[in-house]
Design a protein around this motif. Structure first.
Motif, PDB file in Angstrom:
ATOM      1  N   ARG A  77       0.838  -1.187   0.000  1.00 13.19           N
ATOM      2  CA  ARG A  77       0.000   0.000   0.000  1.00 13.19           C
ATOM      3  C   ARG A  77       0.879   1.246   0.000  1.00 13.19           C
ATOM      4  O   ARG A  77       1.961   1.245   0.612  1.00 13.19           O
ATOM      5  CB  ARG A  77      -0.919   0.009   1.212  1.00 13.19           C
ATOM      6  N   SER A  79       2.223   4.696   1.186  1.00 13.46           N
ATOM      7  CA  SER A  79       2.306   5.163   2.563  1.00 13.46           C
ATOM      8  C   SER A  79       3.117   6.442   2.643  1.00 13.46           C
ATOM      9  O   SER A  79       3.608   6.952   1.639  1.00 13.46           O
ATOM     10  CB  SER A  79       2.917   4.076   3.463  1.00 13.46           C
ATOM     11  N   SER A 100       4.481   0.657   1.713  1.00 10.17           N
ATOM     12  CA  SER A 100       4.671  -0.186   2.893  1.00 10.17           C
ATOM     13  C   SER A 100       4.192  -1.600   2.608  1.00 10.17           C
ATOM     14  O   SER A 100       3.200  -1.800   1.898  1.00 10.17           O
ATOM     15  CB  SER A 100       3.914   0.382   4.098  1.00 10.17           C
ATOM     16  N   ASN A 121       0.711  -0.274  10.194  1.00  7.24           N
ATOM     17  CA  ASN A 121      -0.260   0.381   9.314  1.00  7.24           C
ATOM     18  C   ASN A 121      -0.885  -0.627   8.354  1.00  7.24           C
ATOM     19  O   ASN A 121      -1.120  -0.322   7.197  1.00  7.24           O
ATOM     20  CB  ASN A 121       0.393   1.523   8.528  1.00  7.24           C
ATOM     21  N   HIS A 134      -3.728   2.333  -0.298  1.00  6.53           N
ATOM     22  CA  HIS A 134      -2.883   3.220   0.498  1.00  6.53           C
ATOM     23  C   HIS A 134      -3.290   3.122   1.961  1.00  6.53           C
ATOM     24  O   HIS A 134      -4.367   2.618   2.292  1.00  6.53           O
ATOM     25  CB  HIS A 134      -2.989   4.673   0.009  1.00  6.53           C
ATOM     26  N   THR A 135      -2.444   3.610   2.826  1.00  3.20           N
ATOM     27  CA  THR A 135      -2.724   3.561   4.252  1.00  3.20           C
ATOM     28  C   THR A 135      -3.899   4.478   4.587  1.00  3.20           C
ATOM     29  O   THR A 135      -4.189   5.429   3.869  1.00  3.20           O
ATOM     30  CB  THR A 135      -1.491   3.983   5.071  1.00  3.20           C
ATOM     31  N   ASP A 139      -3.375   6.246   9.907  1.00  8.51           N
ATOM     32  CA  ASP A 139      -2.080   5.589   9.820  1.00  8.51           C
ATOM     33  C   ASP A 139      -1.085   6.408   9.010  1.00  8.51           C
ATOM     34  O   ASP A 139       0.113   6.405   9.300  1.00  8.51           O
ATOM     35  CB  ASP A 139      -2.235   4.191   9.208  1.00  8.51           C
ATOM     36  N   THR A 140      -1.574   7.111   8.001  1.00 13.47           N
ATOM     37  CA  THR A 140      -0.680   7.971   7.221  1.00 13.47           C
ATOM     38  C   THR A 140      -0.098   9.068   8.094  1.00 13.47           C
ATOM     39  O   THR A 140       1.113   9.328   8.084  1.00 13.47           O
ATOM     40  CB  THR A 140      -1.439   8.592   6.034  1.00 13.47           C
ATOM     41  N   ASP A 143       2.394   7.506  10.529  1.00 14.63           N
ATOM     42  CA  ASP A 143       3.638   7.131   9.842  1.00 14.63           C
ATOM     43  C   ASP A 143       4.530   8.356   9.644  1.00 14.63           C
ATOM     44  O   ASP A 143       5.751   8.291   9.840  1.00 14.63           O
ATOM     45  CB  ASP A 143       3.324   6.511   8.479  1.00 14.63           C
TER      46      ASP A 143
END
Length: 291
Positions: A77, A79, A100, A121, A134-135, A139-140, A143
């Protein structure tokens, strides 16, 4: 055997900006010989190892993103800054695409990609059709916070995320609680509360902490809506109704227009009449006591 692309693969390519993987092509019924022939005669071109564009012409940004996650494979995904780009949290595209993968996997390095192995994530969710995996929003942000090298960077990501808004205080705190390891955790508690309370930029947070609270000033109203002369809606950064005083905070550390300094001097000179005080980055971070 027919040279047509199987319908199932056509549908996949349509949802993936014209990008398909070798594995997807094989799973849809194509043979290795058919795939190699399309590459040999220029109908397909390799974007990453075992990842192809089935269209001519330059790759779109979305195609580049799809190629990255298809190359990285299962559970991959977008990230970090790349996920922030997709979510509208970042305003510019980074040349390197960040992806990620689950911590137990290994993916060989590839040009233009940064591969992260992360267990923090990996929540499974399905983005809208055509959008690369994608996250999540929370979580983005976490991160990016975890990778930040300065407190101002942490402030920037959190205040932007809650000001946009792409997430909320409860969702962000819930995601924090799910992470066993997270840098800046202690600072995040205060930053999230301040951002949810109206600090919509690093400069606004710094002003509230280093100017207002540090000097015992009264608490202003924040993000006060008003109607502009053209009828559109705007917001006052800070407002003291008792004094009819507006404080505007310009977070740009550099502004090429020299008129900005003249406007600020005019606003500050007229503050005695109840107009506007306008401050920038250097004012708040270097001259907090004078401000």
């Amino acid at each position: 055997m027919s040279g047509e692309i199987p319908r199932q693969l056509q549908e996949l390519a349509g949802n993936q900006a014209g990008i398909v993987s070798r594995k997807q092509a094989l799973n849809c019924g194509m043979s290795i010989g058919q795939i190699n022939a399309r590459i040999k005669f220029g109908r397909w071109r390799a974007v990453q190892r075992a990842v192809y564009s089935i269209h001519d012409g330059p790759l779109t940004r979305n195609a580049q993103l799809w190629a990255a996650v298809l190359y990285a494979g299962r559970s991959a995904r977008l990230s970090h800054e790349t996920a922030a780009e997709v979510l509208g949290l970042a305003d510019r595209q980074r040349p390197q695409i960040q992806v990620s993968i689950d911590p137990e996997r290994r993916v060989a390095p590839a040009a233009g990609l940064v591969i992260h192995r992360s267990g923090g994530n990996g929540r499974i969710w399905r983005p809208p059709p055509g959008v690369p995996p994608h996250t999540t929003e929370e979580d983005t942000v976490l991160d990016l916070v975890d990778a930040a090298t300065s407190l101002d960077d942490v402030l920037g990501w959190v205040t932007q995320a809650l000001a946009k808004p792409i997430t909320s205080e409860p969702h962000l705190r819930r995601a924090m609680a799910e992470r066993r390891q997270l840098r800046w955790r202690r600072e995040l508690d205060e930053i999230i509360a301040a951002a949810a309370g109206g600090a919509h930029s690093v400069l606004e947070y710094r002003h509230d902490r280093d100017v207002q609270r540090a000097h015992g000033l009264p608490a202003p109203e924040k993000q006060v809506p008003f109607r502009k002369p053209d009828g559109t809606r705007g917001y006052l950064d800070r407002y003291y109704p008792e004094y009819r005083l507006v404080i505007e905070l310009d977070g740009r550390q550099y502004h090429p227009d020299g008129q900005l300094g003249e406007d600020r001097a005019r606003d500050n000179a007229n503050a005695v009449t109840g107009a506007t005080l306008r401050y920038g980055w250097d004012d708040v971070t270097r001259r907090a006591c004078e401000v």
